[in-house]
Write a protein that holds these residues in place. Structure first.
Motif, mmCIF file in Angstrom:
data_model
loop_
_atom_site.group_PDB
_atom_site.id
_atom_site.type_symbol
_atom_site.label_atom_id
_atom_site.label_comp_id
_atom_site.label_asym_id
_atom_site.label_seq_id
_atom_site.Cartn_x
_atom_site.Cartn_y
_atom_site.Cartn_z
ATOM 1 N N THR A 21 29.838 1.371 -34.036
ATOM 2 C CA THR A 21 29.329 0.728 -35.205
ATOM 3 C C THR A 21 29.815 -0.566 -35.218
ATOM 4 O O THR A 21 29.438 -1.495 -35.926
ATOM 5 C CB THR A 21 29.862 1.551 -36.454
ATOM 6 O OG1 THR A 21 31.152 1.712 -36.405
ATOM 7 C CG2 THR A 21 29.111 2.848 -36.393
ATOM 8 N N SER A 23 32.560 -1.297 -36.921
ATOM 9 C CA SER A 23 33.162 -1.588 -38.387
ATOM 10 C C SER A 23 33.498 -0.186 -38.807
ATOM 11 O O SER A 23 33.051 0.843 -38.336
ATOM 12 C CB SER A 23 32.324 -2.538 -39.279
ATOM 13 O OG SER A 23 31.283 -1.709 -39.496
ATOM 14 N N GLU A 52 37.236 9.042 -33.385
ATOM 15 C CA GLU A 52 36.075 8.081 -33.295
ATOM 16 C C GLU A 52 34.738 8.811 -33.658
ATOM 17 O O GLU A 52 33.807 8.393 -33.517
ATOM 18 C CB GLU A 52 35.807 6.813 -32.455
ATOM 19 C CG GLU A 52 37.078 5.935 -32.404
ATOM 20 C CD GLU A 52 36.992 4.752 -31.301
ATOM 21 O OE1 GLU A 52 36.591 3.818 -31.690
ATOM 22 O OE2 GLU A 52 37.323 5.024 -30.434
ATOM 23 N N TRP A 104 36.042 3.456 -36.685
ATOM 24 C CA TRP A 104 34.739 3.088 -36.220
ATOM 25 C C TRP A 104 33.971 4.441 -35.776
ATOM 26 O O TRP A 104 34.537 5.422 -35.509
ATOM 27 C CB TRP A 104 34.619 2.362 -34.898
ATOM 28 C CG TRP A 104 34.972 0.730 -35.062
ATOM 29 C CD1 TRP A 104 35.641 0.302 -36.218
ATOM 30 C CD2 TRP A 104 34.810 -0.173 -34.101
ATOM 31 N NE1 TRP A 104 35.765 -1.101 -35.718
ATOM 32 C CE2 TRP A 104 35.368 -1.400 -34.667
ATOM 33 C CE3 TRP A 104 34.280 -0.185 -32.897
ATOM 34 C CZ2 TRP A 104 35.449 -2.747 -33.976
ATOM 35 C CZ3 TRP A 104 34.110 -1.496 -32.139
ATOM 36 C CH2 TRP A 104 34.910 -2.603 -32.755
#
Length: 114
Positions: A21, A23, A52, A104
């Motif tokens: 992503t 972010s 993650e 993320w």
């Protein structure tokens, strides 16, 4: 190797590449896999580095890419295997529905199977 700025890195059979992503996770992220043809699937395997994976997610399937049916939901701690009743599908979509995470969402490999 590493993060590649393309979705195809998540299904290239190369664990050194991934999609991310870029972010922190929010409930607006989703990732769709096009299987290329309609098949009967009953599981997804979502491989992500530690910390993650999607914090909370739903899985939907579709034969036309327009009309989706939710077939599963889960949490990061449930592991990489997502099993559900067999469905005809060309598309499998994972919706990241958790929020408030600082990490993320990264997918090294996403695989669908019977």
């Amino acid at each position: 190797s590493g993060v590649v700025d393309r979705a195809g890195a998540s299904f290239d059979d190369d664990m050194t590449t991934s999609w991310a992503t870029g972010s922190p996770q929010t409930a607006t992220y989703w990732f769709q896999l096009d299987l290329g043809k309609t098949s009967c699937i009953s599981n997804l395997r979502m491989l992500s580095p530690d910390g993650e994976a999607a914090n909370a997610y739903t899985v939907e399937v579709s034969v036309d890419g327009i009309n989706y049916v939710q077939v599963a939901e889960g949490l990061r701690d449930d592991g990489p295997e997502v099993r559900f009743e067999p469905h005809a599908a060309r598309f499998a979509r994972v919706n990241q529905v958790g929020s408030g995470a600082s990490n993320w969402w990264r997918i090294q490999e996403l695989q669908a199977g019977p």
